[in-house]
Design a protein around this motif. Structure first.
Motif, PDB file in Angstrom:
ATOM      1  N   GLU A  86       0.846  -1.183   0.000  1.00 12.27           N
ATOM      2  CA  GLU A  86       0.000   0.000   0.000  1.00 12.27           C
ATOM      3  C   GLU A  86       0.888   1.243   0.000  1.00 12.27           C
ATOM      4  O   GLU A  86       2.028   1.203   0.469  1.00 12.27           O
ATOM      5  CB  GLU A  86      -0.905   0.011   1.244  1.00 12.27           C
ATOM      6  N   TYR A  87       0.345   2.356  -0.514  1.00 13.32           N
ATOM      7  CA  TYR A  87       1.161   3.556  -0.701  1.00 13.32           C
ATOM      8  C   TYR A  87       0.494   4.776  -0.081  1.00 13.32           C
ATOM      9  O   TYR A  87      -0.729   4.913  -0.107  1.00 13.32           O
ATOM     10  CB  TYR A  87       1.392   3.798  -2.196  1.00 13.32           C
ATOM     11  N   ASP A  88       1.332   5.641   0.455  1.00  9.42           N
ATOM     12  CA  ASP A  88       0.853   6.909   0.993  1.00  9.42           C
ATOM     13  C   ASP A  88       0.386   7.773  -0.180  1.00  9.42           C
ATOM     14  O   ASP A  88       1.121   7.954  -1.151  1.00  9.42           O
ATOM     15  CB  ASP A  88       1.998   7.598   1.750  1.00  9.42           C
ATOM     16  N   THR A  89      -0.824   8.296  -0.095  1.00  9.16           N
ATOM     17  CA  THR A  89      -1.381   9.085  -1.206  1.00  9.16           C
ATOM     18  C   THR A  89      -1.107  10.577  -1.050  1.00  9.16           C
ATOM     19  O   THR A  89      -1.740  11.402  -1.720  1.00  9.16           O
ATOM     20  CB  THR A  89      -2.890   8.847  -1.318  1.00  9.16           C
ATOM     21  N   SER A  90      -0.194  10.950  -0.181  1.00  9.08           N
ATOM     22  CA  SER A  90       0.181  12.349  -0.025  1.00  9.08           C
ATOM     23  C   SER A  90       1.692  12.487  -0.239  1.00  9.08           C
ATOM     24  O   SER A  90       2.468  11.724   0.331  1.00  9.08           O
ATOM     25  CB  SER A  90      -0.192  12.849   1.372  1.00  9.08           C
ATOM     26  N   PRO A  91       2.132  13.422  -1.074  1.00 12.32           N
ATOM     27  CA  PRO A  91       1.344  14.437  -1.768  1.00 12.32           C
ATOM     28  C   PRO A  91       0.783  13.974  -3.119  1.00 12.32           C
ATOM     29  O   PRO A  91       0.062  14.724  -3.772  1.00 12.32           O
ATOM     30  CB  PRO A  91       2.365  15.557  -1.975  1.00 12.32           C
ATOM     31  N   PHE A  92       1.133  12.755  -3.564  1.00 11.10           N
ATOM     32  CA  PHE A  92       0.686  12.289  -4.872  1.00 11.10           C
ATOM     33  C   PHE A  92      -0.359  11.184  -4.724  1.00 11.10           C
ATOM     34  O   PHE A  92      -0.154  10.232  -3.979  1.00 11.10           O
ATOM     35  CB  PHE A  92       1.880  11.768  -5.689  1.00 11.10           C
ATOM     36  N   GLU A  93      -1.466  11.326  -5.449  1.00 13.76           N
ATOM     37  CA  GLU A  93      -2.534  10.338  -5.367  1.00 13.76           C
ATOM     38  C   GLU A  93      -2.105   8.997  -5.959  1.00 13.76           C
ATOM     39  O   GLU A  93      -2.366   7.939  -5.392  1.00 13.76           O
ATOM     40  CB  GLU A  93      -3.772  10.857  -6.101  1.00 13.76           C
ATOM     41  N   ASN A  94      -1.451   9.069  -7.115  1.00 16.33           N
ATOM     42  CA  ASN A  94      -1.061   7.831  -7.798  1.00 16.33           C
ATOM     43  C   ASN A  94       0.076   8.127  -8.760  1.00 16.33           C
ATOM     44  O   ASN A  94      -0.026   9.029  -9.595  1.00 16.33           O
ATOM     45  CB  ASN A  94      -2.257   7.255  -8.566  1.00 16.33           C
ATOM     46  N   THR A  95       1.178   7.407  -8.636  1.00 17.79           N
ATOM     47  CA  THR A  95       2.314   7.553  -9.546  1.00 17.79           C
ATOM     48  C   THR A  95       2.520   6.220 -10.262  1.00 17.79           C
ATOM     49  O   THR A  95       1.849   5.235  -9.957  1.00 17.79           O
ATOM     50  CB  THR A  95       3.592   7.928  -8.778  1.00 17.79           C
ATOM     51  N   ILE A  96       3.455   6.176 -11.201  1.00 21.91           N
ATOM     52  CA  ILE A  96       3.699   4.881 -11.862  1.00 21.91           C
ATOM     53  C   ILE A  96       4.306   3.890 -10.874  1.00 21.91           C
ATOM     54  O   ILE A  96       4.213   2.678 -11.075  1.00 21.91           O
ATOM     55  CB  ILE A  96       4.594   5.030 -13.112  1.00 21.91           C
ATOM     56  N   VAL A  97       4.914   4.400  -9.806  1.00 23.70           N
ATOM     57  CA  VAL A  97       5.461   3.511  -8.764  1.00 23.70           C
ATOM     58  C   VAL A  97       4.331   2.775  -8.061  1.00 23.70           C
ATOM     59  O   VAL A  97       4.372   1.556  -7.883  1.00 23.70           O
ATOM     60  CB  VAL A  97       6.309   4.310  -7.753  1.00 23.70           C
ATOM     61  N   SER A  98       3.298   3.516  -7.650  1.00 21.90           N
ATOM     62  CA  SER A  98       2.173   2.884  -6.957  1.00 21.90           C
ATOM     63  C   SER A  98       1.249   2.154  -7.923  1.00 21.90           C
ATOM     64  O   SER A  98       0.619   1.159  -7.548  1.00 21.90           O
ATOM     65  CB  SER A  98       1.388   3.938  -6.168  1.00 21.90           C
ATOM     66  N   GLU A  99       1.167   2.635  -9.158  1.00 20.87           N
ATOM     67  CA  GLU A  99       0.289   1.990 -10.153  1.00 20.87           C
ATOM     68  C   GLU A  99       0.749   0.580 -10.477  1.00 20.87           C
ATOM     69  O   GLU A  99      -0.062  -0.347 -10.599  1.00 20.87           O
ATOM     70  CB  GLU A  99       0.246   2.845 -11.420  1.00 20.87           C
ATOM     71  N   TRP A 100       2.067   0.411 -10.617  1.00 25.19           N
ATOM     72  CA  TRP A 100       2.600  -0.884 -11.055  1.00 25.19           C
ATOM     73  C   TRP A 100       3.579  -1.495 -10.037  1.00 25.19           C
ATOM     74  O   TRP A 100       4.411  -2.317 -10.392  1.00 25.19           O
ATOM     75  CB  TRP A 100       3.253  -0.732 -12.428  1.00 25.19           C
ATOM     76  N   ASP A 101       3.483  -1.063  -8.787  1.00 25.89           N
ATOM     77  CA  ASP A 101       4.286  -1.643  -7.698  1.00 25.89           C
ATOM     78  C   ASP A 101       5.783  -1.668  -8.011  1.00 25.89           C
ATOM     79  O   ASP A 101       6.432  -2.708  -7.951  1.00 25.89           O
ATOM     80  CB  ASP A 101       3.802  -3.066  -7.383  1.00 25.89           C
ATOM     81  N   LEU A 102       6.325  -0.499  -8.321  1.00 27.79           N
ATOM     82  CA  LEU A 102       7.749  -0.414  -8.655  1.00 27.79           C
ATOM     83  C   LEU A 102       8.575  -0.149  -7.394  1.00 27.79           C
ATOM     84  O   LEU A 102       9.293   0.857  -7.277  1.00 27.79           O
ATOM     85  CB  LEU A 102       7.978   0.685  -9.705  1.00 27.79           C
ATOM     86  N   VAL A 103       8.466  -1.064  -6.448  1.00 32.63           N
ATOM     87  CA  VAL A 103       9.236  -0.970  -5.209  1.00 32.63           C
ATOM     88  C   VAL A 103       9.918  -2.307  -4.956  1.00 32.63           C
ATOM     89  O   VAL A 103       9.621  -3.315  -5.605  1.00 32.63           O
ATOM     90  CB  VAL A 103       8.334  -0.605  -4.005  1.00 32.63           C
ATOM     91  N   CYS A 104      10.841  -2.293  -4.001  1.00 33.08           N
ATOM     92  CA  CYS A 104      11.573  -3.507  -3.602  1.00 33.08           C
ATOM     93  C   CYS A 104      12.255  -4.141  -4.815  1.00 33.08           C
ATOM     94  O   CYS A 104      13.031  -3.466  -5.490  1.00 33.08           O
ATOM     95  CB  CYS A 104      10.629  -4.479  -2.886  1.00 33.08           C
ATOM     96  N   GLY A 105      11.927  -5.393  -5.122  1.00 28.51           N
ATOM     97  CA  GLY A 105      12.596  -6.077  -6.223  1.00 28.51           C
ATOM     98  C   GLY A 105      12.284  -5.500  -7.589  1.00 28.51           C
ATOM     99  O   GLY A 105      12.983  -5.787  -8.564  1.00 28.51           O
ATOM    100  N   ARG A 106      11.247  -4.659  -7.685  1.00 32.62           N
ATOM    101  CA  ARG A 106      10.865  -4.043  -8.964  1.00 32.62           C
ATOM    102  C   ARG A 106      11.245  -2.563  -9.033  1.00 32.62           C
ATOM    103  O   ARG A 106      10.890  -1.881  -9.993  1.00 32.62           O
ATOM    104  CB  ARG A 106       9.356  -4.190  -9.171  1.00 32.62           C
ATOM    105  N   SER A 107      11.966  -2.070  -8.044  1.00 34.36           N
ATOM    106  CA  SER A 107      12.269  -0.632  -8.005  1.00 34.36           C
ATOM    107  C   SER A 107      13.123  -0.184  -9.180  1.00 34.36           C
ATOM    108  O   SER A 107      13.031   0.970  -9.620  1.00 34.36           O
ATOM    109  CB  SER A 107      12.955  -0.278  -6.685  1.00 34.36           C
ATOM    110  N   TRP A 108      13.945  -1.081  -9.711  1.00 38.41           N
ATOM    111  CA  TRP A 108      14.817  -0.715 -10.830  1.00 38.41           C
ATOM    112  C   TRP A 108      14.016  -0.363 -12.086  1.00 38.41           C
ATOM    113  O   TRP A 108      14.507   0.367 -12.964  1.00 38.41           O
ATOM    114  CB  TRP A 108      15.789  -1.856 -11.150  1.00 38.41           C
ATOM    115  N   LEU A 109      12.772  -0.824 -12.154  1.00 36.61           N
ATOM    116  CA  LEU A 109      11.949  -0.543 -13.323  1.00 36.61           C
ATOM    117  C   LEU A 109      11.592   0.939 -13.429  1.00 36.61           C
ATOM    118  O   LEU A 109      11.355   1.455 -14.520  1.00 36.61           O
ATOM    119  CB  LEU A 109      10.676  -1.382 -13.281  1.00 36.61           C
ATOM    120  N   ALA A 110      11.566   1.639 -12.282  1.00 40.06           N
ATOM    121  CA  ALA A 110      11.297   3.079 -12.305  1.00 40.06           C
ATOM    122  C   ALA A 110      12.419   3.821 -13.032  1.00 40.06           C
ATOM    123  O   ALA A 110      12.175   4.749 -13.811  1.00 40.06           O
ATOM    124  CB  ALA A 110      11.144   3.608 -10.885  1.00 40.06           C
ATOM    125  N   SER A 111      13.655   3.409 -12.792  1.00 40.83           N
ATOM    126  CA  SER A 111      14.801   4.013 -13.488  1.00 40.83           C
ATOM    127  C   SER A 111      14.865   3.544 -14.928  1.00 40.83           C
ATOM    128  O   SER A 111      15.263   4.305 -15.830  1.00 40.83           O
ATOM    129  CB  SER A 111      16.107   3.640 -12.768  1.00 40.83           C
TER     130      SER A 111
END
Length: 491
Positions: A86-111
């Motif tokens: 789950e993601y904090d919606t402040s200050p952004f409601e939805n980013t591509i990070v939260s949309e497609w779970d680009l965290v942890c093992g998938r964080s490199w996909l954001a770059s």
């Protein structure tokens, strides 16, 4: 910041009177009109390349569901047994990070998505540079504009990460087309006496685009509405279909003298210049150009001639570090600042006086001193960020000063590089240097994102890399006031 990768890049200084300038004058109403309208496309260049600052911001996340327990996870902590974040919606409601779970093992996909955009810019610079030489500036420019508009409106409706990234890659290619051809049009329109200043002023719309990205992000807090909002202003570029004329210099170079004559005569009337003997002069120019085209051709291996090898290696290194620090540090500021809207806007705003200051600096202190000094000063500002107290006003000041130094370097390094190489390989030298800058910008987001796992490492890299580039610059000769060499033997 832009790629000037084209086979028609014009020299900032000349040894003899420019034939077009003798007909049209170095500057006038026609040149000002063309340069000011064409440079507007750089607004989108800023929006496209800096959009990532708010597409992949630093977010607070937590595990919302574990596979084998009902435990509550800690903030911004990865768990092997986590089924859903789950993601904090402040200050952004939805980013591509939260949309497609680009965290942890998938964080490199954001770059990776930003790297693909910059790869598109790199390949697009090569492709559209070739197309503009083959099929003309106008047709190539209108093709890239059309692609920019269509892709810009397609991206907000991407159903998945792969589609989003592929569309961003092609958007990068289209953006490169607008950058390359618009720069060539400006350089081929202005007289030699004004190309230095226009080359610097040409970057201001890009800076305005950079400055206004936080404004879009502030009012549109979801990645899809944000992307759509950035796409809408580009519709104004449809006006180029009705207003833009072909570059008369290109028309003459391919022997289309009659078409060039009509455009040049209209330009002469706007500039209040005589129109007599225009066609005769352009015919002679066409014949002269054809004679030079029939001469021997050099390839990129010429850049490694013993008299040019050091210059080539040094310039490629400096341009790569320039791209790395400019794009990477801007992203780093947005991810580490407590108020990314203010920080990104300030980092953009400081570049306008920096750009204007660079004109004065390179004229009075020379290319070498300006480039080396502001590489080093920019690096020192970034290194200082890692040791000063974490106070917003202090980090904001150092961050904007670091970006300011990068902007001065970006303006100075182009003129410096173009004057270091002889005429016969100058365009190839600019091309290889520009490609090096794009490589640096492709690596930049990966280094910037290290702030999420190794907070001190991006500061170290973005700080010491430009200091090293400043030392490399000292290996090169000063070019201020020197005569441009025409051949490798003259160098």
């Amino acid at each position: 910041m832009v790629i000037k990768l084209t086979s028609q890049i014009t020299r900032p200084a000349v040894q003899k009177e420019d034939a077009f300038a003798s007909i049209l004058g170095h500057i006038g109403a026609w040149q000002i009109l063309v340069c000011s309208t064409v440079s507007l496309v750089k607004l989108s260049s800023g929006w496209v390349q800096m959009a990532v600052l708010f597409l992949t911001p630093k977010l607070t996340f937590r595990c919302g569901e574990f596979s084998n327990s009902s435990a509550i996870g800690e903030n911004s902590t990865c768990y092997s047994g986590c089924l859903r974040y789950e993601y904090d919606t402040s200050p952004f409601e939805n980013t591509i990070v939260s949309e497609w779970d680009l965290v942890c093992g998938r964080s490199w996909l954001a770059s990776f998505t930003q790297m693909m955009l910059q790869l598109g810019v790199l390949l697009g610079s090569i492709l559209f540079g070739f197309l503009s030489d083959r099929y003309g500036r106008k047709n190539t420019f209108l093709t890239s504009i059309s692609s920019l508009i269509v892709l810009g409106f397609a991206i907000p409706f991407s159903p998945d990460y792969v589609t989003f990234t592929v569309l961003r890659f092609f958007l990068g290619m289209a953006t490169a087309g607008t950058m390359v051809v618009s720069f060539v049009l400006v350089m081929e329109t202005a007289g030699p006496n004004y190309r230095e200043i226009l080359g610097c002023l040409f970057q201001i719309p890009f800076i305005v685009g950079h400055m206004t990205v936080p404004l879009f992000a502030y009012f549109f807090r979801s990645w899809d509405t944000y992307s759509l909002a950035l796409a809408v202003p580009s519709l104004i570029y449809l006006g180029y279909f009705f207003l833009l004329s072909e570059s008369p210099r290109w028309l003459v170079s391919v022997g289309r003298v009659e078409e060039a004559t009509k455009i040049v005569k209209r330009a002469c009337e706007m500039n209040k210049r005589p129109t007599t003997k225009v066609e005769e002069s352009l015919t002679k120019m066409a014949q002269s150009m054809q004679t030079s085209v029939d001469g021997p051709k050099l390839n990129y291996t010429a850049l490694f001639h013993k008299s040019l090898r050091l210059k080539t290696l040094c310039c490629c290194a400096m341009w790569m570090i320039s791209g790395l620090t400019f794009f990477g540090f801007n992203q780093y500021i947005s991810q580490t600042s407590p108020d990314p809207f203010v920080s990104v806007a300030a980092a953009g705003a400081i570049q306008i006086p920096s750009n204007l200051l660079s004109i004065w600096l390179i004229k009075n202190f020379g290319r070498k001193i300006t480039t080396a000094l502001f590489f080093a000063l920019g690096g020192i500002c970034v290194v200082a960020l890692g040791v000063v107290p974490d106070k917003f006003w202090l980090t904001l000041t150092l961050g904007t000063l670091g970006v300011s130094c990068a902007a001065i370097v970006a303006a100075a390094i182009y003129i410096f590089t173009s004057e270091l190489f002889p005429t016969v390989v100058r365009n190839m030298a600019m091309g290889s240097s520009s490609m090096s800058m794009r490589v640096g910008s492709m690596v930049a987001p990966f280094i910037s994102n290290l702030s999420l796992t190794v907070p001190w490492l991006p500061t170290l890299i973005f700080g010491f890399a430009p200091i090293a580039a400043g030392l490399v610059c000292l290996l090169l000769p000063e070019t201020k006031g020197t005569t441009l060499p025409d051949s490798i033997e003259d160098d």
